[in-house]
Design an enzyme around this catalytic site. Structure first.
Site, short mmCIF file in Angstrom:
data_model
loop_
_atom_site.label_atom_id
_atom_site.label_comp_id
_atom_site.label_asym_id
_atom_site.label_seq_id
_atom_site.Cartn_x
_atom_site.Cartn_y
_atom_site.Cartn_z
N GLY A 116 47.42 39.12 41.37
CA GLY A 116 47.94 41.13 40.32
C GLY A 116 49.19 40.48 40.71
O GLY A 116 49.53 40.77 41.59
N HIS A 166 41.54 42.18 37.56
CA HIS A 166 41.25 41.50 38.07
C HIS A 166 40.31 40.53 37.02
O HIS A 166 40.29 39.33 36.65
CB HIS A 166 39.74 41.41 38.55
N LYS A 196 50.71 43.77 40.73
CA LYS A 196 50.23 45.11 41.36
C LYS A 196 50.85 44.89 42.69
O LYS A 196 52.24 45.29 43.55
CB LYS A 196 49.08 46.03 40.75
#
Ligand code: PAF
EC number: 6.3.2.1
Length: 282
Positions: free
Chosen positions: A149, A37, A151
């Site tokens: 992100g 983050h 991910k």
């Protein structure tokens, strides 16, 4: 760093910077922040004059039986980390202010196609919840740029499509996955793992790397995926999906060279996701 939880106060705080022509960046989060983050905040810092982060554990994106109640809430640590990373303003609304009439009757945003299958297949309604809350945050903050992100690869694809379809003048920046030294992608859900499971968890990334290497060596895709699924099970995971798709998540065509391997697997109490992009041999 100022923390606000009231919508009118947020609007008032953003009014003057916007009128002065400052470039505003948004980093939406659900809190329990880790280095992944903070990399979003750093990416935002590089692209804007004013960085706004949000922390809201969005009930609309959790399905029945998922971890909404267990999701870790660590506001004081999050505030300290955000301030260190260069965040200017933190918005922490509560559920009643974002969804004043309740979840059931609230307007929902659905992004078709790209939100179907993969995580959208196993978590029905999840991406409607994400698209809805991100749309609300976009309208409240009206950022010039927003960072997410990589991910959550499918989430990023959903948000790119949402911004495109709604003609929102927001630049969407995907920020590379931050991994622990052993390869595990950082995630708030890693905190659910026992010490033994945490030691097993890098097996997901290892399996994706092995699958990538098999594809680069020219092994047939279906056989390589089957072998990788077996490896995941041997490493203690219950695989949810393991797929190779085009970077925009459309099915991989026989002449496609750019690809992404995407996986989700359960390890004890945690559902872990990861992905890896690659250029296939001709
Ligand atoms: O990635 C997340 O943490 C969440 O899905 C997001 C984008 C903050 C929306 O609730």
């Amino acid at each position: 760093m100022n923390t606000l939880s009231d919508i009118d106060a947020l609007r008032a705080a953003l009014d003057a910077p916007r009128r002065q022509g400052q470039r505003i960046a948004l980093v939406p989060t659900m809190g329990n922040l880790h280095a992944g983050h903070l990399a979003l905040v750093e990416a935002a810092r590089q692209r804007a004059d004013l960085v706004v982060a949000t922390i809201f554990v969005n009930p609309m994106q959790f399905g029945p039986g998922e971890d909404l109640d267990a999701y870790p809430r660590t506001l004081a640590d999050d505030q300290a980390g955000l301030a260190r990373a260069g965040c200017d303003l933190l918005f922490t609304p509560d559920t009643a202010s974002l969804y004043p009439r309740g979840l059931e009757t609230h307007t929902r945003i659905r992004v078709p196609e790209v939100s179907e299958g993969l995580c959208g297949g196993s978590r029905p309604g999840h991406f409607d919840g994400v698209a809805t809350v991100v749309s609300i945050l976009f309208h409240l903050v009206q950022p010039d740029v927003a960072c997410f992100g990589e991910k959550d690869y499918q989430q990023l694809a959903v948000i790119r499509r949402l911004v495109n379809d709604l003609h929102l003048p927001i630049e969407i920046v995907g920020v590379p996955i931050v991994r622990a030294d052993d390869g595990l992608a950082l995630s708030s859900r890693n905190g659910y793992l026992s010490a033994a499971q945490r030691a097993q968890a890098p097996g997901l990334y290892r399996t994706l790397c092995e699958l990538r290497d098999a594809l680069l060596a020219g092994e047939p895709r279906a056989a390589a995926i089957d072998a990788a699924l077996l490896r995941l099970a041997e490493r203690g995971f219950s695989p949810d999906y393991l797929e190779v798709r085009a970077p925009d998540l459309s099915p991989l065509r026989s002449d496609s060279r750019q690809a992404v391997i995407l996986a989700a697997a359960q390890l004890g109490p945690a559902r872990l996701i990861d992905n890896l992009t690659l250029t296939l041999p001709q």
